[in-house]
Design a protein around this motif. Structure first.
Motif, PDB file in Angstrom:
ATOM      1  N   VAL A 244       4.404 -13.753  -2.952  1.00  0.00           N
ATOM      2  CA  VAL A 244       5.003 -12.456  -2.653  1.00  0.00           C
ATOM      3  C   VAL A 244       4.864 -11.575  -3.898  1.00  0.00           C
ATOM      4  O   VAL A 244       5.158 -12.026  -5.008  1.00  0.00           O
ATOM      5  CB  VAL A 244       6.499 -12.630  -2.284  1.00  0.00           C
ATOM      6  N   CYS A 245       4.396 -10.344  -3.728  1.00  0.00           N
ATOM      7  CA  CYS A 245       4.148  -9.488  -4.910  1.00  0.00           C
ATOM      8  C   CYS A 245       5.468  -8.991  -5.511  1.00  0.00           C
ATOM      9  O   CYS A 245       6.523  -9.035  -4.867  1.00  0.00           O
ATOM     10  CB  CYS A 245       3.232  -8.325  -4.547  1.00  0.00           C
ATOM     11  N   ALA A 246       5.379  -8.503  -6.732  1.00  0.00           N
ATOM     12  CA  ALA A 246       6.586  -8.056  -7.446  1.00  0.00           C
ATOM     13  C   ALA A 246       7.268  -6.902  -6.717  1.00  0.00           C
ATOM     14  O   ALA A 246       8.490  -6.786  -6.696  1.00  0.00           O
ATOM     15  CB  ALA A 246       6.210  -7.633  -8.864  1.00  0.00           C
ATOM     16  N   PHE A 247       6.470  -6.047  -6.088  1.00  0.00           N
ATOM     17  CA  PHE A 247       7.047  -4.911  -5.375  1.00  0.00           C
ATOM     18  C   PHE A 247       7.870  -5.408  -4.173  1.00  0.00           C
ATOM     19  O   PHE A 247       8.982  -4.933  -3.937  1.00  0.00           O
ATOM     20  CB  PHE A 247       5.934  -3.962  -4.905  1.00  0.00           C
ATOM     21  N   CYS A 248       7.322  -6.357  -3.417  1.00  0.00           N
ATOM     22  CA  CYS A 248       8.062  -6.866  -2.248  1.00  0.00           C
ATOM     23  C   CYS A 248       9.335  -7.590  -2.690  1.00  0.00           C
ATOM     24  O   CYS A 248      10.345  -7.557  -1.978  1.00  0.00           O
ATOM     25  CB  CYS A 248       7.174  -7.757  -1.385  1.00  0.00           C
ATOM     26  N   HIS A 249       9.302  -8.231  -3.840  1.00  0.00           N
ATOM     27  CA  HIS A 249      10.526  -8.850  -4.379  1.00  0.00           C
ATOM     28  C   HIS A 249      11.574  -7.788  -4.664  1.00  0.00           C
ATOM     29  O   HIS A 249      12.748  -7.941  -4.350  1.00  0.00           O
ATOM     30  CB  HIS A 249      10.226  -9.610  -5.679  1.00  0.00           C
TER      31      HIS A 249
ATOM     32  N   ALA B 256      -3.545 -12.260  -1.749  1.00  0.00           N
ATOM     33  CA  ALA B 256      -2.903 -11.089  -1.137  1.00  0.00           C
ATOM     34  C   ALA B 256      -1.450 -11.443  -0.865  1.00  0.00           C
ATOM     35  O   ALA B 256      -1.146 -12.535  -0.377  1.00  0.00           O
ATOM     36  CB  ALA B 256      -3.612 -10.743   0.157  1.00  0.00           C
ATOM     37  N   CYS B 257      -0.562 -10.530  -1.180  1.00  0.00           N
ATOM     38  CA  CYS B 257       0.864 -10.748  -0.913  1.00  0.00           C
ATOM     39  C   CYS B 257       1.049 -11.028   0.584  1.00  0.00           C
ATOM     40  O   CYS B 257       0.501 -10.319   1.422  1.00  0.00           O
ATOM     41  CB  CYS B 257       1.641  -9.491  -1.329  1.00  0.00           C
ATOM     42  N   VAL B 258       1.809 -12.050   0.914  1.00  0.00           N
ATOM     43  CA  VAL B 258       1.951 -12.410   2.335  1.00  0.00           C
ATOM     44  C   VAL B 258       2.751 -11.367   3.108  1.00  0.00           C
ATOM     45  O   VAL B 258       2.693 -11.311   4.325  1.00  0.00           O
ATOM     46  CB  VAL B 258       2.613 -13.802   2.538  1.00  0.00           C
ATOM     47  N   ARG B 259       3.477 -10.536   2.382  1.00  0.00           N
ATOM     48  CA  ARG B 259       4.260  -9.518   3.104  1.00  0.00           C
ATOM     49  C   ARG B 259       3.519  -8.201   3.273  1.00  0.00           C
ATOM     50  O   ARG B 259       3.490  -7.633   4.337  1.00  0.00           O
ATOM     51  CB  ARG B 259       5.578  -9.264   2.388  1.00  0.00           C
ATOM     52  N   CYS B 260       2.951  -7.691   2.182  1.00  0.00           N
ATOM     53  CA  CYS B 260       2.377  -6.345   2.274  1.00  0.00           C
ATOM     54  C   CYS B 260       0.865  -6.344   2.169  1.00  0.00           C
ATOM     55  O   CYS B 260       0.234  -5.317   2.394  1.00  0.00           O
ATOM     56  CB  CYS B 260       2.970  -5.432   1.192  1.00  0.00           C
ATOM     57  N   GLY B 261       0.262  -7.501   1.828  1.00  0.00           N
ATOM     58  CA  GLY B 261      -1.201  -7.549   1.756  1.00  0.00           C
ATOM     59  C   GLY B 261      -1.791  -7.028   0.466  1.00  0.00           C
ATOM     60  O   GLY B 261      -3.005  -7.064   0.277  1.00  0.00           O
ATOM     61  N   SER B 262      -0.956  -6.572  -0.459  1.00  0.00           N
ATOM     62  CA  SER B 262      -1.529  -6.046  -1.701  1.00  0.00           C
ATOM     63  C   SER B 262      -1.838  -7.190  -2.663  1.00  0.00           C
ATOM     64  O   SER B 262      -1.299  -8.292  -2.521  1.00  0.00           O
ATOM     65  CB  SER B 262      -0.584  -5.028  -2.325  1.00  0.00           C
ATOM     66  N   PRO B 263      -2.693  -6.951  -3.659  1.00  0.00           N
ATOM     67  CA  PRO B 263      -3.044  -8.018  -4.595  1.00  0.00           C
ATOM     68  C   PRO B 263      -1.788  -8.518  -5.313  1.00  0.00           C
ATOM     69  O   PRO B 263      -0.966  -7.713  -5.742  1.00  0.00           O
ATOM     70  CB  PRO B 263      -3.990  -7.342  -5.591  1.00  0.00           C
TER      71      PRO B 263
HETATM   72 ZN    ZN Z   1       3.915  -7.261  -1.385  1.00  0.00          ZN
END
Ligand code: ZN
Ligand code: AMP
Ligand code: FES
Ligand code: ZN
Length: 320
Positions: free
Chosen positions: A287-292, A275-282
């Motif tokens: 860190v997920c690509a969206f949070c980047h 899970a992305c450490v920022r938003c919790g999404s897979p």
């Molecule tokens: Zn994220």
């Protein structure tokens, strides 16, 4: 020109099926094609709750309308991309349709809720707009579908869209994309099921459907998509189809029947390891690509009193 079903005056010809239809039987034809796609590809089951991603264009409003007509419980999701002269108008069409039918529409607005827009994100991430846009849409569609507990997320991709994407992938033999080019992607690893119920219907049919159903839609295409490669692929396929009706259908469904299984989907954001450490999404990384993308664009996760989005059972606030 006579209707294939009732022999009354026809209003549209569908050369691919070598058939003409009157208004009533054309609408029935569209519903039947969607029902057939849903059944044939096991997209939905009776009673499923569906979230329909609606852009305000003909395809997504038509798929919403047809799913409701077929008896599904279908809500809408509109994503405001912050594109001047385009987003506010398309939002108006999506809202007007929902109001006219008494349907529920969730509106997520990138500038208001996430503090960025597509143009700014593309510039700061040095991506083309459609790439920043696609990444944002995928993430936010998944997020909304999971948060709302929907059984599936539906989009308005039609036969022309899918055949054009297929042509692009085949021209470069992009095996990992070909392995994922399916009308249904099953749920798993925190992702919702994704379905494309319009794959058996073309662009022209969807425009006619909206006119006959009295659905007002946004005609203009996104100004940032101009010059996009897919427009060229669509033109190429249209000129083939003109000379040889049925080619698009044969190309796309022939691929699904005879070739799709030969390709393995590549490792991508649908093969998350955590899970992305920022938003919790897979995510495939910490860190997920969206949070980047959010970080580069100077945006933020929603914190303005909206419901806290939940991914993988964890509220964003805890994941941060
Ligand atoms: Zn994220
Ligand atoms: P496009 O990516 O513009 O080809 O659109 C493909 C599908 O994505 C549409 O048929 C809609 O289902 C969905 N979609 C595109 N833009 C939006 C938007 N701004 N908000 C919600 N759904 C959208
Ligand atoms: Fe995505 Fe225009 S709709 S860049
Ligand atoms: Zn008829």
């Amino acid at each position: 020109m006579k209707c294939r079903v009732c022999r009354g005056p026809a209003v549209i010809d569908v050369r691919r099926h070598n058939a003409n239809f009157c208004g009533e039987h054309f609408l029935r034809h569209c519903r039947e094609q969607v029902a057939r796609a849903i059944k044939g590809h096991q997209m939905l089951e009776a009673g499923d709750r569906v979230l329909v991603a609606v852009s305000g264009g003909k395809d997504s409003l038509a798929v919403w309308d047809i799913l409701v007509e077929l008896g599904y419980e279908a809500d809408g999701l509109y994503l405001g991309l912050g594109i001047d002269g385009y987003s506010p108008e398309s939002e108006r069409f999506a809202r007007a349709f929902a109001e006219s039918r008494g349907l529920s529409l969730e509106v997520v607005d990138l500038p208001t809720d996430y503090g960025y827009d597509i143009r700014g994100a593309a510039r700061s991430a040095k991506r083309v707009p459609c790439s920043a846009c696609g990444l944002s849409k995928r993430h936010l569609f998944d997020e909304a579908a999971e948060r709302g507990g929907y059984d599936a997320l539906a989009t308005g991709h039609n036969l022309d869209d899918e055949a054009a994407v297929l042509l692009g992938n085949v021209l470069r033999w992009q095996g990992e994309y070909l392995g994922r080019q399916q009308p249904v992607l099953h749920a798993g690893d925190g992702f919702p099921r994704k379905v494309k119920p319009l794959v058996r219907l073309g662009e022209r049919e969807m425009a006619a459907y909206c006119v006959l159903r009295g659905i007002d839609y946004m005609v203009e295409e996104c100004p940032m998509a101009l010059g996009n490669k897919h427009i060229g692929y669509k033109e190429a396929l249209n000129s083939i189809e003109e000379r040889s009706p049925g080619s698009k259908h044969a190309f796309y469904f022939g691929f699904l029947d005879r070739a799709a299984d030969l390709f393995v989907p590549g490792d991508d954001d649908r093969s998350p390891i955590r899970a992305c450490v920022r938003c919790g999404s897979p995510a495939g990384a910490e860190v997920c690509a969206f949070c980047h993308l959010l970080e580069r664009a100077g945006g933020h996760l929603p914190s303005n009193g909206r419901d806290v989005p939940v991914r993988l059972g964890r509220p964003i606030s805890e994941a941060r």
